[in-house]
Design a protein around this motif. Structure first.
Motif, PDB file in Angstrom:
ATOM      1  N   UNK A   3       0.834  -1.195   0.000  1.00 46.91           N
ATOM      2  CA  UNK A   3       0.000   0.000   0.000  1.00 46.91           C
ATOM      3  C   UNK A   3       0.873   1.250   0.000  1.00 46.91           C
ATOM      4  N   UNK A   4       0.704   2.102  -1.019  1.00 47.51           N
ATOM      5  CA  UNK A   4       1.510   3.322  -1.102  1.00 47.51           C
ATOM      6  C   UNK A   4       0.683   4.561  -0.775  1.00 47.51           C
ATOM      7  N   UNK A   5      -0.456   4.391  -0.108  1.00 50.61           N
ATOM      8  CA  UNK A   5      -1.241   5.535   0.333  1.00 50.61           C
ATOM      9  C   UNK A   5      -0.672   6.005   1.661  1.00 50.61           C
ATOM     10  N   UNK A   6      -0.294   7.281   1.724  1.00 51.86           N
ATOM     11  CA  UNK A   6       0.314   7.802   2.934  1.00 51.86           C
ATOM     12  C   UNK A   6      -0.320   9.136   3.280  1.00 51.86           C
ATOM     13  N   UNK A   7      -0.308   9.453   4.565  1.00 50.63           N
ATOM     14  CA  UNK A   7      -0.867  10.695   5.063  1.00 50.63           C
ATOM     15  C   UNK A   7       0.080  11.272   6.102  1.00 50.63           C
ATOM     16  N   UNK A  13       8.702   3.278   5.923  1.00 49.20           N
ATOM     17  CA  UNK A  13      10.027   2.681   5.737  1.00 49.20           C
ATOM     18  C   UNK A  13      10.503   3.084   4.354  1.00 49.20           C
ATOM     19  N   UNK A  14      11.746   3.556   4.283  1.00 51.74           N
ATOM     20  CA  UNK A  14      12.325   3.954   3.002  1.00 51.74           C
ATOM     21  C   UNK A  14      13.196   2.809   2.479  1.00 51.74           C
ATOM     22  N   UNK A  15      13.551   2.849   1.195  1.00 51.81           N
ATOM     23  CA  UNK A  15      14.365   1.791   0.598  1.00 51.81           C
ATOM     24  C   UNK A  15      15.779   1.772   1.157  1.00 51.81           C
ATOM     25  N   UNK A  16      16.322   2.967   1.457  1.00 51.70           N
ATOM     26  CA  UNK A  16      17.660   3.050   2.034  1.00 51.70           C
ATOM     27  C   UNK A  16      17.563   3.581   3.455  1.00 51.70           C
ATOM     28  N   UNK A  17      18.381   3.052   4.334  1.00 50.47           N
ATOM     29  CA  UNK A  17      18.404   3.516   5.723  1.00 50.47           C
ATOM     30  C   UNK A  17      19.131   4.850   5.827  1.00 50.47           C
ATOM     31  N   UNK A  18      18.811   5.609   6.856  1.00 47.70           N
ATOM     32  CA  UNK A  18      19.498   6.874   7.150  1.00 47.70           C
ATOM     33  C   UNK A  18      20.903   6.537   7.659  1.00 47.70           C
ATOM     34  N   UNK A  19      21.879   7.416   7.487  1.00 43.23           N
ATOM     35  CA  UNK A  19      23.237   7.131   7.982  1.00 43.23           C
ATOM     36  C   UNK A  19      23.311   6.805   9.481  1.00 43.23           C
ATOM     37  N   UNK A  47      11.636  16.154   0.448  1.00 42.53           N
ATOM     38  CA  UNK A  47      11.748  15.527  -0.869  1.00 42.53           C
ATOM     39  C   UNK A  47      10.549  15.916  -1.723  1.00 42.53           C
ATOM     40  N   UNK A  48      10.751  16.057  -3.034  1.00 39.05           N
ATOM     41  CA  UNK A  48       9.589  16.232  -3.917  1.00 39.05           C
ATOM     42  C   UNK A  48       8.690  14.991  -3.826  1.00 39.05           C
ATOM     43  N   UNK A  54       8.886   7.192  -5.040  1.00 36.18           N
ATOM     44  CA  UNK A  54       9.826   6.196  -5.567  1.00 36.18           C
ATOM     45  C   UNK A  54      10.657   5.571  -4.459  1.00 36.18           C
ATOM     46  N   UNK A  55      11.077   6.383  -3.472  1.00 39.66           N
ATOM     47  CA  UNK A  55      11.993   5.917  -2.439  1.00 39.66           C
ATOM     48  C   UNK A  55      11.298   5.248  -1.256  1.00 39.66           C
ATOM     49  N   UNK A  56       9.976   5.442  -1.114  1.00 41.93           N
ATOM     50  CA  UNK A  56       9.251   4.837   0.004  1.00 41.93           C
ATOM     51  C   UNK A  56       8.983   3.357  -0.276  1.00 41.93           C
TER      52      UNK A  56
END
Length: 65
Positions: A3-7, A13-19, A47-48, A54-56
């Motif tokens: 599900x890509x519906x977000x509010x 969770x993003x595809x890449x982890x934060x540093x 982010x735009x 794309x990244x989520x």
């Protein structure tokens, strides 16, 4: 796919982890750009909307309405 519906106030969770090592982000602002805040170190990133989509990876928790 998931599900890509977000509010606002959702934890995603993003595809890449934060540093800092955390991969959980809270959506704190929505518009043409989306501002997310790292749940590990409280760093915020804007982010735009298209790039964010794309990244989520998925929504982990729905925010309180």
């Amino acid at each position: 796919m998931t599900d890509k519906n977000f509010e606002i106030n959702d934890v995603v969770e993003m595809k890449k982890a934060h540093p800092c090592g955390e991969n959980r982000w809270k959506i704190i602002r929505m518009g043409m750009d989306i501002r997310i805040k790292c749940q590990g170190c409280d760093h915020s990133v804007m982010l735009p909307r298209k790039e964010f989509s794309k990244k989520m990876k998925k929504v982990l928790e729905k925010g309180a309405q």
